[in-house]
Design an enzyme around this catalytic site. Structure first.
Site, PDB file in Angstrom:
ATOM      1  N   CYS A   2       0.842  -1.187   0.000  1.00 24.29           N
ATOM      2  CA  CYS A   2       0.000   0.000   0.000  1.00 24.29           C
ATOM      3  C   CYS A   2       0.882   1.243   0.000  1.00 24.29           C
ATOM      4  O   CYS A   2       1.940   1.276   0.622  1.00 24.29           O
ATOM      5  CB  CYS A   2      -0.946   0.092   1.191  1.00 24.29           C
ATOM      6  SG  CYS A   2      -2.093  -1.263   1.305  1.00 24.29           S
ATOM      7  N   ARG A  27       3.647  -0.254  -4.972  1.00 27.18           N
ATOM      8  CA  ARG A  27       3.377  -0.814  -3.643  1.00 27.18           C
ATOM      9  C   ARG A  27       2.059  -1.580  -3.590  1.00 27.18           C
ATOM     10  O   ARG A  27       1.738  -2.195  -2.570  1.00 27.18           O
ATOM     11  CB  ARG A  27       3.345   0.315  -2.603  1.00 27.18           C
ATOM     12  CG  ARG A  27       4.631   1.111  -2.535  1.00 27.18           C
ATOM     13  CD  ARG A  27       4.536   2.198  -1.505  1.00 27.18           C
ATOM     14  NE  ARG A  27       4.535   1.671  -0.161  1.00 27.18           N
ATOM     15  CZ  ARG A  27       5.619   1.443   0.564  1.00 27.18           C
ATOM     16  NH1 ARG A  27       6.800   1.693   0.066  1.00 27.18           N
ATOM     17  NH2 ARG A  27       5.522   0.959   1.778  1.00 27.18           N
ATOM     18  N   TRP A  75      -2.799  -2.643  -1.657  1.00 25.96           N
ATOM     19  CA  TRP A  75      -2.495  -4.067  -1.830  1.00 25.96           C
ATOM     20  C   TRP A  75      -3.323  -4.759  -0.765  1.00 25.96           C
ATOM     21  O   TRP A  75      -3.046  -4.618   0.430  1.00 25.96           O
ATOM     22  CB  TRP A  75      -1.001  -4.316  -1.633  1.00 25.96           C
ATOM     23  CG  TRP A  75      -0.592  -5.717  -1.973  1.00 25.96           C
ATOM     24  CD1 TRP A  75      -0.304  -6.211  -3.215  1.00 25.96           C
ATOM     25  CD2 TRP A  75      -0.421  -6.818  -1.058  1.00 25.96           C
ATOM     26  NE1 TRP A  75       0.033  -7.543  -3.133  1.00 25.96           N
ATOM     27  CE2 TRP A  75      -0.021  -7.944  -1.828  1.00 25.96           C
ATOM     28  CE3 TRP A  75      -0.548  -6.968   0.312  1.00 25.96           C
ATOM     29  CZ2 TRP A  75       0.229  -9.190  -1.256  1.00 25.96           C
ATOM     30  CZ3 TRP A  75      -0.287  -8.210   0.882  1.00 25.96           C
ATOM     31  CH2 TRP A  75       0.087  -9.305   0.097  1.00 25.96           C
ATOM     32  N   ASN A 101      -1.243   2.274   5.709  1.00 28.09           N
ATOM     33  CA  ASN A 101      -0.393   1.211   5.175  1.00 28.09           C
ATOM     34  C   ASN A 101       0.060   0.380   6.361  1.00 28.09           C
ATOM     35  O   ASN A 101       0.616   0.919   7.314  1.00 28.09           O
ATOM     36  CB  ASN A 101       0.816   1.854   4.472  1.00 28.09           C
ATOM     37  CG  ASN A 101       1.897   0.847   4.141  1.00 28.09           C
ATOM     38  OD1 ASN A 101       1.595  -0.308   3.848  1.00 28.09           O
ATOM     39  ND2 ASN A 101       3.148   1.280   4.197  1.00 28.09           N
ATOM     40  N   GLY A 102      -0.206  -0.934   6.318  1.00 25.19           N
ATOM     41  CA  GLY A 102       0.187  -1.797   7.437  1.00 25.19           C
ATOM     42  C   GLY A 102      -0.969  -2.688   7.827  1.00 25.19           C
ATOM     43  O   GLY A 102      -1.913  -2.874   7.049  1.00 25.19           O
ATOM     44  N   GLU A 481      16.888 -17.496  -9.428  1.00 26.22           N
ATOM     45  CA  GLU A 481      16.423 -16.141  -9.701  1.00 26.22           C
ATOM     46  C   GLU A 481      15.717 -16.069 -11.065  1.00 26.22           C
ATOM     47  O   GLU A 481      14.694 -15.412 -11.212  1.00 26.22           O
ATOM     48  CB  GLU A 481      17.607 -15.166  -9.627  1.00 26.22           C
ATOM     49  CG  GLU A 481      17.307 -13.723  -9.975  1.00 26.22           C
ATOM     50  CD  GLU A 481      16.250 -13.057  -9.091  1.00 26.22           C
ATOM     51  OE1 GLU A 481      15.873 -13.614  -8.047  1.00 26.22           O
ATOM     52  OE2 GLU A 481      15.778 -11.971  -9.487  1.00 26.22           O
ATOM     53  N   LYS A 485      11.844 -14.929 -11.699  1.00 26.36           N
ATOM     54  CA  LYS A 485      11.430 -13.859 -12.627  1.00 26.36           C
ATOM     55  C   LYS A 485      10.333 -14.360 -13.549  1.00 26.36           C
ATOM     56  O   LYS A 485       9.353 -13.674 -13.787  1.00 26.36           O
ATOM     57  CB  LYS A 485      12.620 -13.368 -13.483  1.00 26.36           C
ATOM     58  CG  LYS A 485      13.672 -12.555 -12.772  1.00 26.36           C
ATOM     59  CD  LYS A 485      13.256 -11.140 -12.436  1.00 26.36           C
ATOM     60  CE  LYS A 485      12.663 -11.057 -11.078  1.00 26.36           C
ATOM     61  NZ  LYS A 485      13.510 -10.904  -9.929  1.00 26.36           N
ATOM     62  N   GLU A 488       7.057 -14.713 -11.590  1.00 27.76           N
ATOM     63  CA  GLU A 488       6.489 -13.423 -11.177  1.00 27.76           C
ATOM     64  C   GLU A 488       5.762 -12.699 -12.290  1.00 27.76           C
ATOM     65  O   GLU A 488       4.696 -12.152 -12.074  1.00 27.76           O
ATOM     66  CB  GLU A 488       7.619 -12.485 -10.708  1.00 27.76           C
ATOM     67  CG  GLU A 488       8.108 -12.696  -9.317  1.00 27.76           C
ATOM     68  CD  GLU A 488       9.102 -11.620  -8.918  1.00 27.76           C
ATOM     69  OE1 GLU A 488      10.164 -11.529  -9.572  1.00 27.76           O
ATOM     70  OE2 GLU A 488       8.812 -10.876  -7.978  1.00 27.76           O
ATOM     71  N   HIS A 504      17.461 -37.042  -8.995  1.00 32.70           N
ATOM     72  CA  HIS A 504      16.954 -37.532  -7.704  1.00 32.70           C
ATOM     73  C   HIS A 504      15.455 -37.264  -7.560  1.00 32.70           C
ATOM     74  O   HIS A 504      14.936 -37.314  -6.452  1.00 32.70           O
ATOM     75  CB  HIS A 504      17.734 -36.890  -6.559  1.00 32.70           C
ATOM     76  CG  HIS A 504      19.192 -37.237  -6.595  1.00 32.70           C
ATOM     77  ND1 HIS A 504      19.658 -38.499  -6.324  1.00 32.70           N
ATOM     78  CD2 HIS A 504      20.275 -36.493  -6.930  1.00 32.70           C
ATOM     79  CE1 HIS A 504      20.974 -38.517  -6.475  1.00 32.70           C
ATOM     80  NE2 HIS A 504      21.373 -37.315  -6.848  1.00 32.70           N
ATOM     81  N   LYS A 603       5.876  -4.247  -4.454  1.00 32.09           N
ATOM     82  CA  LYS A 603       7.325  -4.092  -4.409  1.00 32.09           C
ATOM     83  C   LYS A 603       7.886  -4.244  -2.997  1.00 32.09           C
ATOM     84  O   LYS A 603       8.908  -4.889  -2.798  1.00 32.09           O
ATOM     85  CB  LYS A 603       7.679  -2.714  -4.985  1.00 32.09           C
ATOM     86  CG  LYS A 603       9.161  -2.442  -5.115  1.00 32.09           C
ATOM     87  CD  LYS A 603       9.720  -3.031  -6.374  1.00 32.09           C
ATOM     88  CE  LYS A 603      11.203  -2.823  -6.517  1.00 32.09           C
ATOM     89  NZ  LYS A 603      11.793  -3.881  -7.354  1.00 32.09           N
TER      90      LYS A 603
HETATM   91  C1  AGP Z   1      11.729  -9.682  -6.615  1.00 36.02           C
HETATM   92  O1  AGP Z   1      11.495  -9.693  -7.974  1.00 36.02           O
HETATM   93  C2  AGP Z   1      10.562  -9.742  -5.777  1.00 36.02           C
HETATM   94  N1  AGP Z   1       9.521  -8.906  -6.161  1.00 36.02           N
HETATM   95  C3  AGP Z   1      10.710 -10.058  -4.318  1.00 36.02           C
HETATM   96  O2  AGP Z   1      11.089 -11.390  -4.234  1.00 36.02           O
HETATM   97  C4  AGP Z   1      11.685  -9.208  -3.470  1.00 36.02           C
HETATM   98  O3  AGP Z   1      12.996  -9.479  -3.854  1.00 36.02           O
HETATM   99  C5  AGP Z   1      11.472  -9.536  -1.995  1.00 36.02           C
HETATM  100  O4  AGP Z   1      10.167  -9.201  -1.627  1.00 36.02           O
HETATM  101  C6  AGP Z   1      12.470  -8.853  -1.085  1.00 36.02           C
HETATM  102  O5  AGP Z   1      12.359  -7.469  -1.146  1.00 36.02           O
HETATM  103  P1  AGP Z   1      13.483  -6.529  -0.538  1.00 36.02           P
HETATM  104  O6  AGP Z   1      14.738  -6.806  -1.288  1.00 36.02           O
HETATM  105  O7  AGP Z   1      12.974  -5.144  -0.747  1.00 36.02           O
HETATM  106  O8  AGP Z   1      13.622  -6.894   0.913  1.00 36.02           O
END
Ligand code: AGP
Length: 608
Positions: A2, A27, A75, A101-102, A481, A485, A488, A504, A603
């Site tokens: 948020c 956010r 969010w 926010n929270g 990673e 990606k 996501e 395995h 984010k």
């Molecule tokens: C990355 O593409 C993500 N959106 C997510 O995994 C992110 O890396 C994770 O939430 C950690 O965020 P931060 O690095 O701001 O702590």
């Protein structure tokens, strides 16, 4: 999660609020709304489900002349995305509006109590309790009501409130959720992130937990929990505002991928002096370094993956046993952390709730904790013993790209620093490795200059139901990673494995419909990974290989090869990650996905 924004000044607020919400949209984008005084003793609230654009269209033709207001981009946590659940929320009288926010953990008990007193709730949110509490406590002074209100709250909050009786005032409070305030002398602003304030002022105040701020045109008064005035601590922001623009790129993700050569250069630059790696901000004496007997790295998501790279390098060069753990697990265990443990907390945003909790736990066990973050003044910088900033500049796309490479560059410096200070590598070795690290930006530029093979690979992936990624050593991490990606932003199922693990179990999943991305760059285990590729091909799966230029063995067997320039294995996570980022983006676009706003994500993950 948020984003909240508030403006009070001499200009019409609605456009400024919507502009701020656009900058905070990373956010959350389940709904957006604003509240402004209506000029007739009440408040006007406008909310729309979905992205900020829907709100922008709604308010465009509306007569909203107020020069004060608050806004929110959501969010969803409590209550599905709907106009009723969208912020701002009002009290029964319609005179108070609140954005938050929270998470208010005790909202259910508060709501029952307020209902019993006759308050009527319309939404399913935790936030609405705040509006009704303000109504209960308001006796002509909104700041006093806010003080009494937050004293009732458990959980995390960044709150901004307005009252129709004070059409030129915003009252703000926070606990465990970021709030930044600032003024240019005539306009005063509040936001969850400095990006929404930067157009007005570069000198901002990050509110501390328990503090309140009262904003009026040209004035920001910070108070402690008892209402006493506090001298605000100004922080100067030196980020460049161009980062908030797409600068001709179709999306932020592509722009940020293309920024990576500069980001790695900036992160590394200035850290080699007189043949020594210098990391002054770590603030560690030689004695401290000698005492370190283990390193613990914590982070979430992409930051956790950068931690896995760090482990490879710290163990290889500094020979210090290193563990890496996702912060959400670490915080609820009883990890073996002692005063001789060096803890490195990685977080792009510096606001991730799980990482912050893990930092607190590690410090409570006597360990020194160093933060590696991208965001100046973020919470993690205030909770750690020292901070190293990665120089990624503002990252807007929800999928982390440039911050990942910057984190890898930063942890590479930490590994070299520890190795040199522990006497495990001599100056000649350190300088030579540093120069190779400094050469990686040119290699990234080269990769970015021709993406035709990546497009071809994306065609192979775009219609599959599931994909697998395999690699060994440092490039097992690159695969984790790369798969993250793809998940996501394209919503394709993908899993990554250390290539040797395939036989395995996961090999049972392979058939011609499951393509495999294999990182087979030059490394001491290249031959073993090539054998794994043969095993994959024998099951009929198609293979997209990331290989070192000139590797003809791979060309002969793989269905598609993306070549990258030769680098020493320890730096290959930097270069091999780039085609995997581009591949995920290209697949997502071919599948019609919005790469900058993936569904269900935000984010900064400021909730557990
Ligand atoms: C990355 O593409 C993500 N959106 C997510 O995994 C992110 O890396 C994770 O939430 C950690 O965020 P931060 O690095 O701001 O702590």
């Amino acid at each position: 999660m948020c984003g909240i924004v508030g403006y009070v000044g001499n200009n019409q607020a609605k456009g400024i609020l919507v502009g701020g919400l656009r900058q905070l949209e990373y956010r959350g984008y389940d709904s957006a709304g604003i509240a402004v005084p209506d000029g007739a003793g009440g408040l006007e609230v406008v909310c729309r489900v979905g992205k900020v654009q829907a709100l922008a269209e709604a308010v465009e033709g509306m007569e909203l002349p107020a020069s004060c207001g608050i806004g929110h981009t959501r969010w969803a946590t409590h209550g599905k995305p709907s106009e009723t659940n969208a912020h701002p929320h009002k009290d029964c009288s319609g005179k108070v509006a609140v954005v938050h926010n929270g998470i208010i953990e005790n909202y259910a008990a508060l709501r029952d109590e307020l209902r019993a007193q006759g308050h009527e709730f319309v939404s399913e949110t935790d936030t609405e309790t705040v509006a009704h509490l303000l109504e209960r406590y308001y006796e002509g002074d909104l700041a006093a009501a806010m003080r009494k209100t937050v004293a009732q709250l458990q959980g995390a909050y960044g709150i901004a409130a307005i009252h129709a009786d004070h059409p030129q005032q915003i009252v703000v409070s926070r606990k465990d959720s970021p709030i930044v305030v600032g003024t240019d002398g005539s306009s005063s602003l509040v936001a969850s992130d400095m990006v929404a304030v930067m157009d007005y002022t570069r000198d901002v105040v990050f509110l501390e937990d328990g503090q309140l701020a009262v904003l009026t045109p040209g004035s920001v008064e910070v108070q402690d929990a008892a209402g006493r005035a506090v001298e605000p601590q100004l922080t100067h922001i030196d980020w460049d505002t161009e980062a908030a623009e797409r600068a001709g790129y179709p999306d932020f993700m592509l722009k940020e991928i293309h920024e990576q050569p500069r980001v790695v250069r900036d992160t590394v630059s200035g850290h080699l002096k007189d043949n020594k790696i210098v990391l002054e901000d770590l603030n560690l004496s030689q004695e401290d370094i000698e005492a370190i007997d283990q390193v613990y790295i914590i982070g979430c998501g992409t930051s956790y993956h950068a931690g896995l790279v760090a482990r490879e390098l710290i163990e290889a060069w500094a020979r210090i046993p290193t563990r890496v753990e996702v912060a959400s697990e670490f915080r609820y265990r009883n990890p073996i952390v002692t005063p001789s443990t060096l803890v490195i907390a990685l977080s792009q945003s510096g606001e991730t709730a799980d990482t912050l909790a893990a930092v607190r736990l590690a410090r409570s066990k006597g360990a020194k904790v160093f933060a590696v973050t991208n965001v100046m003044g973020s919470r993690i910088t205030r909770e750690s013993d020292g901070t190293l900033y990665v120089k990624a500049n503002m990252e807007i796309s929800v999928a982390a790209t440039k911050s990942f490479l910057a984190q890898i560059a930063c942890v590479t410096l930490i590994a070299l620093f520890l190795a040199q200070r522990k006497g495990r590598l001599n100056s000649r070795q350190v300088v030579s490795l540093f120069h190779e690290l400094r050469a990686t930006p040119a290699q990234i530029e080269y990769i970015l200059s021709d993406t035709s093979a990546i497009e071809e690979a994306a065609e192979l992936l775009k219609d599959c139901h599931s994909a697998m990624y395999v690699g060994r050593g440092i490039n097992a991490t690159t695969c984790y990673e790369g798969a993250l990606k793809l998940k996501e932003i394209s919503y394709l199922h993908a899993e990554a494995y250390a290539a040797g693990e395939l036989k395995h179990g996961p090999i049972a999943l392979l058939d011609p419909s499951v393509p495999v991305v294999a990182v087979v760059t030059e490394s001491p285990t290249r031959m073993q990974t090539l054998s794994n590729v043969q095993e994959i091909l024998a099951r009929g799966a198609k293979v997209i290989a990331i290989a070192t230029e000139g590797d003809e063995d791979v060309r002969e067997i793989a269905d598609c090869v993306i070549y990258i320039p030769p680098v020493r294995d320890c730096f290959s996570a930097i270069t091999a990650s780039v085609p995997l980022q581009l591949l995920a983006r290209s697949v997502a676009l071919k599948r019609g996905c919005d790469v900058d706003h993936p569904r269900n994500l935000a984010k900064s993950v400021t909730v557990e």
